[in-house]
Design a protein around this motif. Sequence first.
Motif, PDB file in Angstrom:
ATOM      1  N   ALA A 126       0.828  -1.207   0.000  1.00  7.10           N
ATOM      2  CA  ALA A 126       0.000   0.000   0.000  1.00  7.10           C
ATOM      3  C   ALA A 126       0.862   1.257   0.000  1.00  7.10           C
ATOM      4  O   ALA A 126       0.548   2.256  -0.636  1.00  7.10           O
ATOM      5  N   VAL A 127       2.004   1.183   0.723  1.00 12.29           N
ATOM      6  CA  VAL A 127       2.910   2.331   0.777  1.00 12.29           C
ATOM      7  C   VAL A 127       3.582   2.527  -0.581  1.00 12.29           C
ATOM      8  O   VAL A 127       3.718   3.644  -1.067  1.00 12.29           O
ATOM      9  N   GLU A 128       3.940   1.419  -1.200  1.00 11.81           N
ATOM     10  CA  GLU A 128       4.605   1.500  -2.504  1.00 11.81           C
ATOM     11  C   GLU A 128       3.673   2.121  -3.542  1.00 11.81           C
ATOM     12  O   GLU A 128       4.099   2.905  -4.388  1.00 11.81           O
ATOM     13  N   ARG A 129       2.365   1.785  -3.446  1.00  8.81           N
ATOM     14  CA  ARG A 129       1.402   2.359  -4.398  1.00  8.81           C
ATOM     15  C   ARG A 129       1.056   3.805  -4.065  1.00  8.81           C
ATOM     16  O   ARG A 129       0.389   4.483  -4.844  1.00  8.81           O
ATOM     17  N   GLY A 130       1.479   4.257  -2.890  1.00  2.32           N
ATOM     18  CA  GLY A 130       1.333   5.671  -2.550  1.00  2.32           C
ATOM     19  C   GLY A 130      -0.066   6.113  -2.179  1.00  2.32           C
ATOM     20  O   GLY A 130      -0.445   7.263  -2.415  1.00  2.32           O
ATOM     21  N   HIS A 131      -0.859   5.224  -1.572  1.00  2.00           N
ATOM     22  CA  HIS A 131      -2.198   5.632  -1.143  1.00  2.00           C
ATOM     23  C   HIS A 131      -2.112   6.644  -0.009  1.00  2.00           C
ATOM     24  O   HIS A 131      -1.197   6.585   0.809  1.00  2.00           O
ATOM     25  N   ASP A 132      -3.088   7.536   0.035  1.00  2.00           N
ATOM     26  CA  ASP A 132      -3.080   8.583   1.056  1.00  2.00           C
ATOM     27  C   ASP A 132      -3.823   8.091   2.297  1.00  2.00           C
ATOM     28  O   ASP A 132      -5.044   8.177   2.362  1.00  2.00           O
ATOM     29  N   PHE A 133      -3.089   7.536   3.260  1.00  2.00           N
ATOM     30  CA  PHE A 133      -3.718   7.089   4.498  1.00  2.00           C
ATOM     31  C   PHE A 133      -2.699   7.108   5.624  1.00  2.00           C
ATOM     32  O   PHE A 133      -1.501   7.228   5.394  1.00  2.00           O
ATOM     33  N   LEU A 134      -3.212   7.048   6.841  1.00  2.00           N
ATOM     34  CA  LEU A 134      -2.332   6.992   8.005  1.00  2.00           C
ATOM     35  C   LEU A 134      -2.407   5.600   8.606  1.00  2.00           C
ATOM     36  O   LEU A 134      -3.490   5.111   8.910  1.00  2.00           O
ATOM     37  N   PHE A 135      -1.270   4.958   8.737  1.00  6.42           N
ATOM     38  CA  PHE A 135      -1.229   3.637   9.359  1.00  6.42           C
ATOM     39  C   PHE A 135      -0.740   3.803  10.792  1.00  6.42           C
ATOM     40  O   PHE A 135       0.347   4.309  11.017  1.00  6.42           O
ATOM     41  N   VAL A 136      -1.584   3.410  11.743  1.00  3.04           N
ATOM     42  CA  VAL A 136      -1.187   3.517  13.144  1.00  3.04           C
ATOM     43  C   VAL A 136      -0.884   2.126  13.683  1.00  3.04           C
ATOM     44  O   VAL A 136      -1.734   1.240  13.638  1.00  3.04           O
ATOM     45  N   LEU A 137       0.326   1.950  14.165  1.00  6.67           N
ATOM     46  CA  LEU A 137       0.708   0.694  14.810  1.00  6.67           C
ATOM     47  C   LEU A 137       0.723   0.941  16.315  1.00  6.67           C
ATOM     48  O   LEU A 137       1.488   1.767  16.797  1.00  6.67           O
ATOM     49  N   VAL A 204       0.172  15.819  17.755  1.00 10.16           N
ATOM     50  CA  VAL A 204       0.723  16.573  16.624  1.00 10.16           C
ATOM     51  C   VAL A 204       1.149  15.609  15.519  1.00 10.16           C
ATOM     52  O   VAL A 204       0.902  15.850  14.336  1.00 10.16           O
ATOM     53  N   LYS A 205       1.744  14.484  15.926  1.00  5.56           N
ATOM     54  CA  LYS A 205       2.211  13.524  14.926  1.00  5.56           C
ATOM     55  C   LYS A 205       1.045  12.882  14.185  1.00  5.56           C
ATOM     56  O   LYS A 205       1.132  12.621  12.983  1.00  5.56           O
ATOM     57  N   VAL A 206      -0.048  12.605  14.910  1.00  9.71           N
ATOM     58  CA  VAL A 206      -1.239  12.050  14.239  1.00  9.71           C
ATOM     59  C   VAL A 206      -1.748  13.054  13.210  1.00  9.71           C
ATOM     60  O   VAL A 206      -2.020  12.702  12.054  1.00  9.71           O
ATOM     61  N   ARG A 207      -1.840  14.326  13.629  1.00  5.36           N
ATOM     62  CA  ARG A 207      -2.365  15.335  12.719  1.00  5.36           C
ATOM     63  C   ARG A 207      -1.466  15.500  11.490  1.00  5.36           C
ATOM     64  O   ARG A 207      -1.928  15.637  10.364  1.00  5.36           O
ATOM     65  N   ARG A 208      -0.158  15.452  11.720  1.00  7.25           N
ATOM     66  CA  ARG A 208       0.772  15.564  10.587  1.00  7.25           C
ATOM     67  C   ARG A 208       0.627  14.385   9.643  1.00  7.25           C
ATOM     68  O   ARG A 208       0.645  14.548   8.431  1.00  7.25           O
ATOM     69  N   GLY A 209       0.488  13.199  10.237  1.00  6.10           N
ATOM     70  CA  GLY A 209       0.331  11.996   9.419  1.00  6.10           C
ATOM     71  C   GLY A 209      -0.916  12.054   8.562  1.00  6.10           C
ATOM     72  O   GLY A 209      -0.938  11.562   7.432  1.00  6.10           O
ATOM     73  N   ILE A 210      -1.971  12.679   9.104  1.00  9.69           N
ATOM     74  CA  ILE A 210      -3.214  12.795   8.342  1.00  9.69           C
ATOM     75  C   ILE A 210      -3.060  13.858   7.254  1.00  9.69           C
ATOM     76  O   ILE A 210      -3.520  13.681   6.128  1.00  9.69           O
ATOM     77  N   GLU A 211      -2.395  14.951   7.608  1.00  7.55           N
ATOM     78  CA  GLU A 211      -2.293  16.073   6.669  1.00  7.55           C
ATOM     79  C   GLU A 211      -1.377  15.796   5.494  1.00  7.55           C
ATOM     80  O   GLU A 211      -1.560  16.339   4.418  1.00  7.55           O
ATOM     81  N   VAL A 212      -0.386  14.946   5.736  1.00  8.50           N
ATOM     82  CA  VAL A 212       0.604  14.725   4.698  1.00  8.50           C
ATOM     83  C   VAL A 212      -0.056  14.071   3.480  1.00  8.50           C
ATOM     84  O   VAL A 212      -0.993  13.280   3.605  1.00  8.50           O
ATOM     85  N   ASN A 213       0.412  14.440   2.308  1.00  7.52           N
ATOM     86  CA  ASN A 213      -0.167  13.918   1.078  1.00  7.52           C
ATOM     87  C   ASN A 213       0.559  12.625   0.713  1.00  7.52           C
ATOM     88  O   ASN A 213       1.691  12.662   0.270  1.00  7.52           O
ATOM     89  N   GLY A 214      -0.097  11.515   0.927  1.00  6.05           N
ATOM     90  CA  GLY A 214       0.554  10.223   0.690  1.00  6.05           C
ATOM     91  C   GLY A 214       0.518   9.394   1.958  1.00  6.05           C
ATOM     92  O   GLY A 214      -0.071   9.789   2.957  1.00  6.05           O
TER      93      GLY A 214
END
Lengths: 326, 92
Positions: A126-137, A204-214
Motif C-alpha cells: 500500500a505504501v509503494e502504491r502511494g495511497h493517502d492514508f495513516l497507518f497507526v501501529l 501533533v504527529k497524528v495530525r501531521r500523518g493525516i495532513e501529509v499527502n501520501g
Amino acid sequence: MFSEWKFTAKDIAEKPDLFLSGHRACAGCGPATVLRLIMKAVRGPTIVTNATGCMEVVASIYPYTSWATPWLHTAFETAAANAAGIETALKIMKKKSKIKQEQIDVIALAGDGGTYDIGIQALSGAVERGHDFLFVLYDNEAYMNTGIQRSGGTPLGASTTTSPAGTAIPGKLEHKKPIADIMVAHGMPYVATASPYYWRDLLVKVRRGIEVNGPAFLHVFAPCPRGWRSDPAKSIELSRLAVETCIFPLWEAVNSEYQLSAPSKVMALSPQKKKLVKEYLQVQGRFRHLFTPKYEKMLGDIQRITDERWQRLLKKCGITQPAKTA
Amino acid sequence: MTAQEKSWKEIAPAGVCWKPSTKFLTGDWKTYTPLRDLEKCTRCLLCVLFCPDGAIRWNAQKGDIEFDLNFCKGCGICANECPTKAIEMKLE
C-alpha cells in the motif's frame, strides 16, 4: 508543510470522544488510551479500518460498538490493503460526485502482530502504491489478545507464552524488529514514533500523518499491563520510562530526513538525564528472570544494544553528543 | 430490542454493531475507586487525557472534572499520573 495546529489540554478534553467509553479492554489498557488520544486529533470525517487484535475485539462485541466514526473490521493481514481500497473508492466517488464531503481521511489501525509479522506485505504494498492514508501501529509487544505469544515486536529477553523464561532460555532470544526504520526505507513522506505519556507530541504527529499527502506511518508505544505483568496504574509511567531510557526514542522522518522529537532531544543533549534500562525493566514481570543470577548477563546485553541503537539514531539525526566531561 | 430477541434473518448484514458501547457499563469491574481531593486538584486535565476508559470528563459549564464511575475500571492511572497526588484509590 504542516499546518500550525494550536491546542491545549482543555481543547482536547472538550472534544467529544470518537472512541467511546464502555469498551471491554482490561483495566489500565495502554492501547485504549492511545486510541482515545488519536481519535481526538482527527481533522474531520474519518474512516477507520482495524485489523484483528485486542482493540478490534474489545471495541466491537456484538451488538455494542465503541466507535463513533465509520469503522471497518478486516482480517489480520489486510489493514493496509483495506485502507488502500477505501481511499481509492473515495477518490472515485468524489470524481463521480457521489459524496458531498471535500475531504475524508482514512486511518488503518493494527497491533504489532498485524504490522510486524502478518500485515507487513499489505502495508509495504500500500505504501509503494502511494495511497493517502495513516497507518497507526499500537505496539504492545506481543500477541496479547490470544494469550501473549511472541511477535516480531517483542523485545529481547521478554518472557511470553511461546518464549517462556526458564531453565532453557532467558525469554525471547531475538531482537525487536526496527519496523519504523523499515518504513522509512520505503521512502515514505512521513514516519514517526510516539508515546502516550507525551500526549501533545502524539497528537501533533497524528495530525501531521493525516495532513501529509501520501502514506504515513505512526509507531505508538502502548503498554499492556496484562501481558507485561505490570501494575495497571503504571501503564502511562512505563511509556515515559521507555522514552527516558531510550529503549523507545521518539523521532519523526519527513521524506526520510530523521529528526529527534523534543522528549528524546532532551536525552540527546543532556546525556546525564538518560536512565538505565534497568529502571524500565524491573517494573515489569515479563523481565523478572533478568534479575536472577542465572540471567544477569542478559541485562548488560540489553543495555548495550539499546545504547548502540540510540547512538545509531543520533547519527541519523545528525546530532553529536557533548563529550562526557562530568 | 436486545440481540436475543432477533433471529438471524433480522439482524443487520455483515454483523453491523448497532448499539453504542456507552450502553454497556463497565464500572462494576473495579475494586478500587478514585477519590479526588478538591483542594489539591489544579485541573491540569492530565487524568482526563490518560484515562483509558474516558471515565473522567471535563465539564466546561461547571469548570470542573467529573468522574463517571459507571465506566471506571479502577486501574489507578489517574492517581499514578496526577502531578499533585490529588487522587487516591480507595478499596471499595
